[in-house]
Design a protein around this motif. Sequence first.
Motif, PDB file in Angstrom:
ATOM      1  N   LYS A  86       0.810  -1.224   0.000  1.00 54.30           N
ATOM      2  CA  LYS A  86       0.000   0.000   0.000  1.00 54.30           C
ATOM      3  C   LYS A  86       0.840   1.269   0.000  1.00 54.30           C
ATOM      4  O   LYS A  86       0.518   2.247  -0.698  1.00 54.30           O
ATOM      5  N   SER A  87       1.912   1.299   0.743  1.00 51.59           N
ATOM      6  CA  SER A  87       2.745   2.505   0.806  1.00 51.59           C
ATOM      7  C   SER A  87       3.464   2.775  -0.510  1.00 51.59           C
ATOM      8  O   SER A  87       3.982   3.885  -0.730  1.00 51.59           O
ATOM      9  N   GLU A  88       3.487   1.788  -1.402  1.00 48.47           N
ATOM     10  CA  GLU A  88       4.189   1.927  -2.679  1.00 48.47           C
ATOM     11  C   GLU A  88       3.241   2.245  -3.834  1.00 48.47           C
ATOM     12  O   GLU A  88       3.687   2.519  -4.949  1.00 48.47           O
ATOM     13  N   ILE A  89       1.928   2.221  -3.574  1.00 47.94           N
ATOM     14  CA  ILE A  89       0.954   2.476  -4.640  1.00 47.94           C
ATOM     15  C   ILE A  89       0.814   3.980  -4.822  1.00 47.94           C
ATOM     16  O   ILE A  89       0.508   4.707  -3.866  1.00 47.94           O
ATOM     17  N   THR A  90       0.997   4.442  -6.063  1.00 46.06           N
ATOM     18  CA  THR A  90       0.976   5.875  -6.339  1.00 46.06           C
ATOM     19  C   THR A  90      -0.172   6.285  -7.260  1.00 46.06           C
ATOM     20  O   THR A  90      -0.296   7.469  -7.592  1.00 46.06           O
ATOM     21  N   ILE A  91      -0.994   5.334  -7.683  1.00 50.10           N
ATOM     22  CA  ILE A  91      -2.096   5.616  -8.600  1.00 50.10           C
ATOM     23  C   ILE A  91      -3.383   5.029  -8.020  1.00 50.10           C
ATOM     24  O   ILE A  91      -3.330   4.177  -7.122  1.00 50.10           O
ATOM     25  N   PRO A  92      -4.554   5.464  -8.498  1.00 48.46           N
ATOM     26  CA  PRO A  92      -5.806   4.900  -7.989  1.00 48.46           C
ATOM     27  C   PRO A  92      -5.841   3.380  -8.163  1.00 48.46           C
ATOM     28  O   PRO A  92      -5.405   2.854  -9.190  1.00 48.46           O
ATOM     29  N   TYR A  93      -6.375   2.674  -7.173  1.00 48.69           N
ATOM     30  CA  TYR A  93      -6.376   1.212  -7.255  1.00 48.69           C
ATOM     31  C   TYR A  93      -7.730   0.633  -6.831  1.00 48.69           C
ATOM     32  O   TYR A  93      -8.489   1.231  -6.070  1.00 48.69           O
ATOM     33  N   GLY A  94      -7.993  -0.537  -7.376  1.00 48.74           N
ATOM     34  CA  GLY A  94      -9.193  -1.287  -7.048  1.00 48.74           C
ATOM     35  C   GLY A  94      -8.858  -2.752  -6.899  1.00 48.74           C
ATOM     36  O   GLY A  94      -7.684  -3.144  -6.944  1.00 48.74           O
ATOM     37  N   VAL A  95      -9.899  -3.576  -6.724  1.00 45.12           N
ATOM     38  CA  VAL A  95      -9.680  -5.000  -6.479  1.00 45.12           C
ATOM     39  C   VAL A  95     -10.703  -5.832  -7.238  1.00 45.12           C
ATOM     40  O   VAL A  95     -11.760  -5.344  -7.632  1.00 45.12           O
ATOM     41  N   ASN A  96     -10.367  -7.106  -7.393  1.00 46.77           N
ATOM     42  CA  ASN A  96     -11.243  -8.064  -8.061  1.00 46.77           C
ATOM     43  C   ASN A  96     -10.999  -9.445  -7.465  1.00 46.77           C
ATOM     44  O   ASN A  96      -9.976 -10.060  -7.740  1.00 46.77           O
TER      45      ASN A  96
END
Length: 269
Positions: A86-96
């Motif tokens: 999570k601390s490395e995510i820099t763009i909008p994210y979702g899940v499936n």
Amino acid sequence: MWTKDLFGVDKPIIAMCHMQAMPGDPGYDFDGGMEKVYDLARADLKALQEGGVDGVMFSNEFSLPYLTKVKPETVAAMASVIGQLKSEITIPYGVNCLWDPVASIDLAVAVGGKFIREIITGVYASDFGLWNTNVGETVRHKMALGAKDLKMLYNIVPEAASYLGSRSIEDIARSTEFNNHPDALCVSGLTAGSETDTQILTRVKSAVKHTPIFCNTGCNVNNIKRQLAASDGAVCATTFKVDGIFENAVDVKRVKAFMNEVKDFRKGL
């Protein structure tokens, strides 16, 4: 359009971050354990972000064969992976969580995901058995969790499945929009990596009034301009892999080449 608000661009590209098989899955690597799942997901996420995609969607893609009611251990493992990254995510994210919309909502709420993609409405005959849904219960579950802003991408032409009944794709799109108010409709090919029929995309796009349409499978550097001309965005995965092979890791060079085509297309909008 909400997609522009969330991703900051017209016709966004949502890249899939495919998680390896996890505990309980037939393909789970007991020797590599969860550390291998973490490491490979991290490497793919880094390559996708460096390559310039607009958003990322985490999925248990290698949990084959898929369940229509996902096990708690799978949701827990996916949450653990996303928590590590999570601390490395820099763009909008979702899940499936394939293929369980309730589990996908639960996971999104737990990890702060902004959107899900699932089979949320309809009844299908599929490789995974008879595939039924309960969209009313699913949406009420989302609201009960306080996730009113969670965007739901409805896959109306699911992979490896056929809608039960003789309604046209236009009728399915129209009634899905009217009855369910989806945030987007996703149109797929037969399997992951299979090209989506541009004519079907065009027919779905012309059938709805307000709903964004995503090309859900089979986009590549050679067809992405054509597919984006018929849709409002795309969900992409296999084309970003080494040699364009589903099972391989993400190749940052392929991501950059693809996104260069997308940026060139956007110049003409």
